[in-house]
Write a protein that holds these residues in place. Sequence first.
Motif, PDB file in Angstrom:
ATOM      1  N   ILE A  20      18.423 -32.733  16.271  1.00 34.41           N
ATOM      2  CA  ILE A  20      19.349 -33.824  15.974  1.00 34.41           C
ATOM      3  C   ILE A  20      18.839 -34.911  16.285  1.00 34.41           C
ATOM      4  O   ILE A  20      18.800 -36.041  15.479  1.00 34.41           O
ATOM      5  N   TYR A  33      18.096 -37.698  13.309  1.00 36.31           N
ATOM      6  CA  TYR A  33      18.597 -39.018  13.486  1.00 36.31           C
ATOM      7  C   TYR A  33      17.309 -39.985  13.060  1.00 36.31           C
ATOM      8  O   TYR A  33      17.395 -40.951  12.600  1.00 36.31           O
ATOM      9  N   GLU A  90      23.598 -43.404  12.313  1.00 40.74           N
ATOM     10  CA  GLU A  90      24.534 -42.989  13.077  1.00 40.74           C
ATOM     11  C   GLU A  90      25.709 -42.568  12.293  1.00 40.74           C
ATOM     12  O   GLU A  90      26.219 -41.361  12.657  1.00 40.74           O
ATOM     13  N   MET A 101      24.786 -39.292  10.465  1.00 37.68           N
ATOM     14  CA  MET A 101      24.877 -38.086  11.626  1.00 37.68           C
ATOM     15  C   MET A 101      26.322 -37.980  11.933  1.00 37.68           C
ATOM     16  O   MET A 101      26.550 -36.594  12.058  1.00 37.68           O
ATOM     17  N   LYS A 102      27.210 -38.817  11.975  1.00 37.31           N
ATOM     18  CA  LYS A 102      28.563 -38.295  12.338  1.00 37.31           C
ATOM     19  C   LYS A 102      29.052 -37.503  11.069  1.00 37.31           C
ATOM     20  O   LYS A 102      29.820 -36.429  11.360  1.00 37.31           O
ATOM     21  N   PHE A 139      27.635 -34.195  11.547  1.00 42.25           N
ATOM     22  CA  PHE A 139      28.568 -33.291  12.669  1.00 42.25           C
ATOM     23  C   PHE A 139      29.773 -32.929  12.094  1.00 42.25           C
ATOM     24  O   PHE A 139      30.169 -31.655  12.335  1.00 42.25           O
TER      25      PHE A 139
END
Lengths: 261, 379
Positions: free
Chosen positions: B126, B130, B338, B341-342, B345
């Motif tokens: 991760i 990132y 970010e 990344m969300k 996810f």
Amino acid sequence: MKREIPLLISFIAGTLIVISLFVPHPPFNKMEETLNSWYIIVSGFTFILGIDSLLLYNWDKIRRKSKDWPFALTVILSFVVTLVWGIVSGVRTGHIFSTNSTFRNYFYLYIYVPLQATMFAILSFFIASAAYRAFRARSLNATLLLITASIIMLGRVPLGNAVLIPVLWIAVLLIAWVVLLEIKATTSASTRVGYILMLILMVVIAVPLTKFLYGNLSAATDWIMDIPQMAAKRGIMLGLALGGIAVSLRIILGIERSYMS
Amino acid sequence: MISFVLAAIFSVRPSPIVDLKVMDNPNDEGGQIVLKWEYRKDADLSQISYIQIMRIDKMGTAPIVAEELKPTAKRYMDTDLKNGHPYRYFIRVWFKDGSYIDSAISPPVVPEAQWLHKDRIAALVILLLYGALLIYYLKKARKGERLTIRPIAGLQAVDDAVGRATEMGRPLLFVLGLGTVSDIATLAGLAILKRVAMKAAEYESDIIVPCFDPVVMAAAQETVKQGYLEAGRPDLYNEKNVYFLTNDQFGYAAGIDGIIMRQKPGAIFLQGAFYAESLIIAETGHSIGAIQIAGTSSVTQLPFLIAATDYTLIGEEMYAASAYLSRDPNSLATIKAEDWMKIIFIGLILVGAMLETVAGLTGNKSWSFIKTFFAGGAQ
């Protein structure tokens, strides 16, 4: 150099902590512990700064006889009395919190602890007033929150099942009233149709829902807490974790510098 | 005594211990060996008094009792061992009649330190992902490409709140909560403080910052000073307005409440790590009619702050504040990374949920590979 050195320290310390998370081999295994110990030592010294700041701030108020200066005097007097009493009691009995320490028996147990308990107790009144404002059925969202909270509260008290039917019907009537107000207020035809459909749905499910909850209030409460509530909470926590990584990287890479002058 | 010796010598009972596994403890700094074992299915555990973990440091020497355990134990970790040195183990089972039986001796196991924590590979992946996204967006930002993020109501209201307090002729109150300077929430709060201080300097308003932690106080003093400097009004900066209040949770709440009631600030900012005192402060602020903007990473305090304040920055919104307020392209790049990344996810959660459903329906655990990978050692 005034900016570069702190940035370099932040970069090295941050990078070492990140490495120590993934590398258990010495010397990285004790890195976080060591840096935390250094932080504790440094922060211990900064308490002197803190006390200096507190005393100077309040002394200045007394000296200038500014408004509310007696409060500042109370702070300084309380500080001196606590410090002197604590030291004397600690020296006499060997430990400040030994059972025959007057500091513990009079000051700590009969002044400090009740004051803390009083502040904590005030919280219950503030919860009631904040909950009243949050649950006021001013909008559909607030009304849904009120109904969900009512189910949770009823499910968490022993008498919940007994008072369920009247409370739930009051809630249903309340939501119907709010939806009617929304229908009246809205200008969009599609929204109005949506509200009317919602009202019809409510009338249809009200009786079976009450019947279902009557026998399964505890299970319904657990479901709300374990599924929708937990999902929302985990969503926030996921955002927090990613946001935390973003802030940490900004600090480690020197992009975030607002804490430096 | 004779019966004890005879029982020990002529015992024909098999050892109740079977399947003794001895291995180096994974993902550690070394010096630790893990033992796992099972009991025979036909073993009568009620007859066992206790068991001893026996360690042989060197072949030919007497074994050492490493630990005595209850007969229900199935796992033991031997610690304080020498890295690189071979150790052998066996388990001695003591019966209530005073006799004992030894299990088979394990092959030698050498404790070693590992260079990679294998249970944290998912976190490393991760972080690397990132990092890659961050480099990509940093490059974009440096090329001068405009990066946009969604509007955040609570942050848009910051300038209005400062302006309102100035119009009312009241000071601003900035509360950084109970966090220390190592808490990310406090650091995010300090970034917002700088913006508020700049605006306060611009509008010539007073800003009061009572602190819970002396290190945070020192950082807050620097932050406010920098804000006044950047606003071009260093002459207005008053160090005494950023001061240490107390290091006691409810003492801090009482102190803040006193400041609110006496000085009646026009705007109150609650930005940082908060616990049970959050509502006490927020409700007191509401009672004097101050505009309140809160932000915290404490999930349990968010409902209180949402109920009691005008605007609430929910978790990550607070962390994005410094980038949002400064509009610095490099900071915005971290937020864009970010956000991606969300999205990744969310995709992983959806695929993972589907795979778990398939695993549940078919009974085939191999479908749970996403869960297994991300759970790491937690499984």
